[in-house]
Each structure stands twice: as structure tokens, then as C-alpha cells.
Design a protein around this motif. Structure first.
Motif, PDB file in Angstrom:
ATOM      1  N   VAL A  64      35.385  46.473  39.241  1.00  0.00           N
ATOM      2  CA  VAL A  64      36.134  46.695  38.012  1.00  0.00           C
ATOM      3  C   VAL A  64      36.974  47.969  38.140  1.00  0.00           C
ATOM      4  O   VAL A  64      36.444  49.032  38.459  1.00  0.00           O
ATOM      5  CB  VAL A  64      35.188  46.805  36.794  1.00  0.00           C
ATOM      6  N   HIS A  65      38.270  47.831  37.928  1.00  0.00           N
ATOM      7  CA  HIS A  65      39.183  48.971  37.841  1.00  0.00           C
ATOM      8  C   HIS A  65      39.407  49.213  36.348  1.00  0.00           C
ATOM      9  O   HIS A  65      40.342  48.657  35.751  1.00  0.00           O
ATOM     10  CB  HIS A  65      40.510  48.667  38.537  1.00  0.00           C
ATOM     11  N   ALA A  66      38.530  50.007  35.743  1.00  0.00           N
ATOM     12  CA  ALA A  66      38.508  50.130  34.288  1.00  0.00           C
ATOM     13  C   ALA A  66      39.819  50.681  33.732  1.00  0.00           C
ATOM     14  O   ALA A  66      40.335  50.181  32.723  1.00  0.00           O
ATOM     15  CB  ALA A  66      37.342  51.024  33.862  1.00  0.00           C
ATOM     16  N   GLU A  75      42.811  50.463  34.813  1.00  0.00           N
ATOM     17  CA  GLU A  75      43.918  49.512  34.895  1.00  0.00           C
ATOM     18  C   GLU A  75      43.625  48.195  34.185  1.00  0.00           C
ATOM     19  O   GLU A  75      44.508  47.328  34.100  1.00  0.00           O
ATOM     20  CB  GLU A  75      44.253  49.218  36.360  1.00  0.00           C
ATOM     21  N   GLY A  76      42.392  48.006  33.705  1.00  0.00           N
ATOM     22  CA  GLY A  76      42.040  46.736  33.074  1.00  0.00           C
ATOM     23  C   GLY A  76      42.034  45.586  34.047  1.00  0.00           C
ATOM     24  O   GLY A  76      42.385  44.455  33.705  1.00  0.00           O
ATOM     25  N   LEU A 101      37.863  41.793  30.677  1.00  0.00           N
ATOM     26  CA  LEU A 101      39.009  42.258  31.455  1.00  0.00           C
ATOM     27  C   LEU A 101      40.151  41.247  31.356  1.00  0.00           C
ATOM     28  O   LEU A 101      39.927  40.047  31.446  1.00  0.00           O
ATOM     29  CB  LEU A 101      38.609  42.452  32.916  1.00  0.00           C
ATOM     30  N   PRO A 102      41.383  41.719  31.185  1.00  0.00           N
ATOM     31  CA  PRO A 102      42.496  40.782  30.995  1.00  0.00           C
ATOM     32  C   PRO A 102      43.028  40.142  32.267  1.00  0.00           C
ATOM     33  O   PRO A 102      43.643  39.081  32.217  1.00  0.00           O
ATOM     34  CB  PRO A 102      43.581  41.651  30.347  1.00  0.00           C
ATOM     35  N   THR A 103      42.799  40.790  33.430  1.00  0.00           N
ATOM     36  CA  THR A 103      43.449  40.329  34.654  1.00  0.00           C
ATOM     37  C   THR A 103      42.498  40.432  35.838  1.00  0.00           C
ATOM     38  O   THR A 103      41.716  41.379  35.939  1.00  0.00           O
ATOM     39  CB  THR A 103      44.712  41.180  34.949  1.00  0.00           C
TER      40      THR A 103
END
Length: 308
Positions: free
Chosen positions: A232-234, A236-237, A272-274
Motif C-alpha cells: 500500500v502506497h498510502a 498516493e492512494g 484504495l482507489p487504484t
């Protein structure tokens, strides 16, 4: 590789090579890298390269620090650990100090240190980096795609695991040796992933993003046969298909697709959106699989090398 224009004389420029960095030097390099990432919209140094800045000396890894009047304005990392391939490098120049030949100076130093046998990453494939590769006489030989797809409203069929296979979360420490063995086998021909060591695994487990709940192991009768490690890249979503591997001999039975689905559902469940992933452009079978799952190319990292 993130660089600049033509070489110009710079009497106050110096380049020092270190087998390891002090904590202060490592922090200065990380600050430089972060500034370049903000300016370029792309990390100029890979995750592995950033992890290798800390923790003392690492066999085959050297750090080149370029300073002007005592100020750090450029950095390069050279890794000579592959028994077959040429040494691999990454380099970056501070955005405020480009256009003065610092990138070419670092590139020339890397060429000298590697005996003119070199591979260099150009993350994002920016024009200045492509120009520097040309100046150094390097040719393009590898393209690494970053692919993305939306996770909102994710609709994937239920994962169908091969007969006798179950999936559970990774257990730090207990599963390390088995995972390293399967990872090495699954990526035996991959120049970076297949060579990960216990130290590399420990480096990643120590990062704030590490979450064993998102690290899925597939087993048959207690034996590891595949895995999907998500990340997870929090800020950057983004949720990443970080590493997906299937043990040789287990391919073709749908395990990879099932593990991909399990990981994507996990990331979507976190809100997460992406989703994103990296795949070599010449791995057409994998690219096709990800395209069928709704992924499209977002950007491309390029690797250049000296003629062989």
C-alpha cells in the motif's frame, strides 16, 4: 537516471565513492531523491536502491556522491552483484543543479568504475535521461511498464484455486526461508527479484508499509507453491501488486490468476482507489493477463546498457 545537459567545467565539483554511507550521508541522499521525485513526478531511484542507502556496507554496492562547494547535488549507486550481467546503476541530480554537466560527470564515473560495462535505469524515461544515455554510448535494451487500473467498483469472479491448494497470510520469520526459496525459483531469470536475500526481505519487513495481512501464501499439503505480496502506497492512494510468483511446475493451473484476484480484492477492501503493478514489456503473456484484468500502461522505466 535523472540528469542534465552538456558537460561544462566545474572546478569545485568533486565525486567521492563510498562502500557505505554514514546516517547523515544517507539522509542527505534521501532528501535529494525526494526533491527530484517531487520535481519529476517519478522516483529517480528504485525501492531497492533506496533501501540500500542504509544499514551499512552491502557486497557489490557502491555509492557515488557528487558535491559542489561541499553541497551534495548528485548521487549514483552502482550494484555489481549479478554473476552474468553488467553492473547496474541509478543516478540523480538535484533539480536546482541540472544543466551543468553533473549527470554526465556521474555517468562517466560509473563507466570508469564498471570498466565500461554498465546498465543504467532511466526511471520514467525522461528526455534528459535518454539524452545522457546517448551521450554515454548506451543502448536501450529493457522496458519496465507500470500498469494501473481503478479499484472502485471492482468486479472480479471468485478466485478458483487448483485442487488441494489453500491460501493463508504470511507469518514473518516462520515463512522466510520457504518464501525466499520459492521466490528465487519463480524469478530465476529475473535480474533483481530472483536474487533477493534474507537481508533484503528483512529490509522490506522493517518498512512502515509492510503488512503480513496483505502477503498471501498458497500451499499444497504444507508446501509453498505460490504467493501474492501486496503493498500500500498510502500517500498516493495506490495499492500495488508488489510481487506475484508461482513455483515452476505449478504454472498453467490458474493459481496466478486466483492469487491476483485475492490480492486485488484485498486492496479494494482497504478502500484504495487504484491498483498498480510493474511488468517487463517483453513479457507479453503477463501483459496480456493484466490487460484482461483491466490494467493499462501508466508509464515506462527504461534500462540502457553498453554494447555487449
Amino acid at each position: 537516471m535523472s540528469s542534465d545537459d552538456a558537460l561544462r567545467p566545474f572546478p569545485s565539483r568533486s565525486i567521492e565513492t563510498h562502500a557505505e554511507l554514514t546516517p547523515e550521508q544517507a539522509e542527505a541522499v534521501l532528501a535529494l531523491v525526494a526533491e527530484a521525485a517531487r520535481s519529476d513526478g517519478q522516483q529517480p531511484v528504485s525501492e531497492q536502491g533506496r533501501l540500500q542507502l542504509r544499514g551499512g556496507a552491502r557486497e557489490g554496492v557502491s555509492h557515488l556522491l557528487l558535491s559542489v562547494d561541499g553541497e551534495l547535488v548528485g548521487y549514483a549507486q552502482l550494484e555489481d552483484t549479478d554473476p552474468v550481467e553488467a553492473p547496474a546503476a541509478e543516478l540523480v541530480v538535484h533539480p536546482a543543479h541540472r544543466g551543468h554537466g553533473h549527470g554526465r560527470a556521474l555517468g562517466s564515473a560509473l563507466m570508469a568504475a564498471s570498466g565500461k560495462r554498465l546498465r543504467v535505469w532511466a526511471h520514467g524515461g525522461h528526455a534528459a535521461a535518454r539524452h545522457l544515455a546517448q551521450v554515454l554510448g548506451l543502448t536501450l535494451f529493457r522496458e519496465l511498464r507500470q500498469m494501473r487500473r481503478p479499484l472502485a467498483g471492482l468486479e472480479l469472479p471468485d478466485p478458483v484455486l487448483p485442487e488441494g491448494v489453500g491460501v493463508r497470510p504470511y507469518q514473518p520469520g516462520k515463512d522466510d526461508a520457504a518464501w525466499l526459496a520459492v521466490n528465487a525459483a519463480a524469478f530465476a531469470h529475473h535480474p533483481e527479484q530472483g536474487s533477493l536475500t534474507q537481508r533484503d526481505l528483512d529490509d522490506r519487513k522493517a518498512q512502515p508499509w509492510f503488512d503480513p495481512a496483505g502477503f498471501f501464501l498458497a500451499e499444497r499439503r504444507g508446501e509453498l507453491v505460490g504467493f501474492h505480496w501486496t503493498k500500500v502506497h498510502a500517500a498516493e492512494g495506490l495499492g500495488e501488486v508488489y510481487v506475484l510468483g508461482v513455483r515452476p511446475g505449478e504454472q498453467g493451473g490458474g493459481l496466478g490468476k486466483a492469487l491476483t484476484t485475492i490480492g486485488l480484492r484485498h486492496l479494494a477492501g482497504l478502500g484504495l482507489p487504484t491498483a498498480m503493478l510493474y511488468v517487463d514489456a517483453d513479457n507479453k503473456a503477463a501483459v496480456a493477463v493484466y490487460e484482461r484484468l483491466g490494467f493499462g500502461t501508466y508509464e515506462t522505466d527504461l534500462m540502457y546498457r553498453t554494447e555487449t
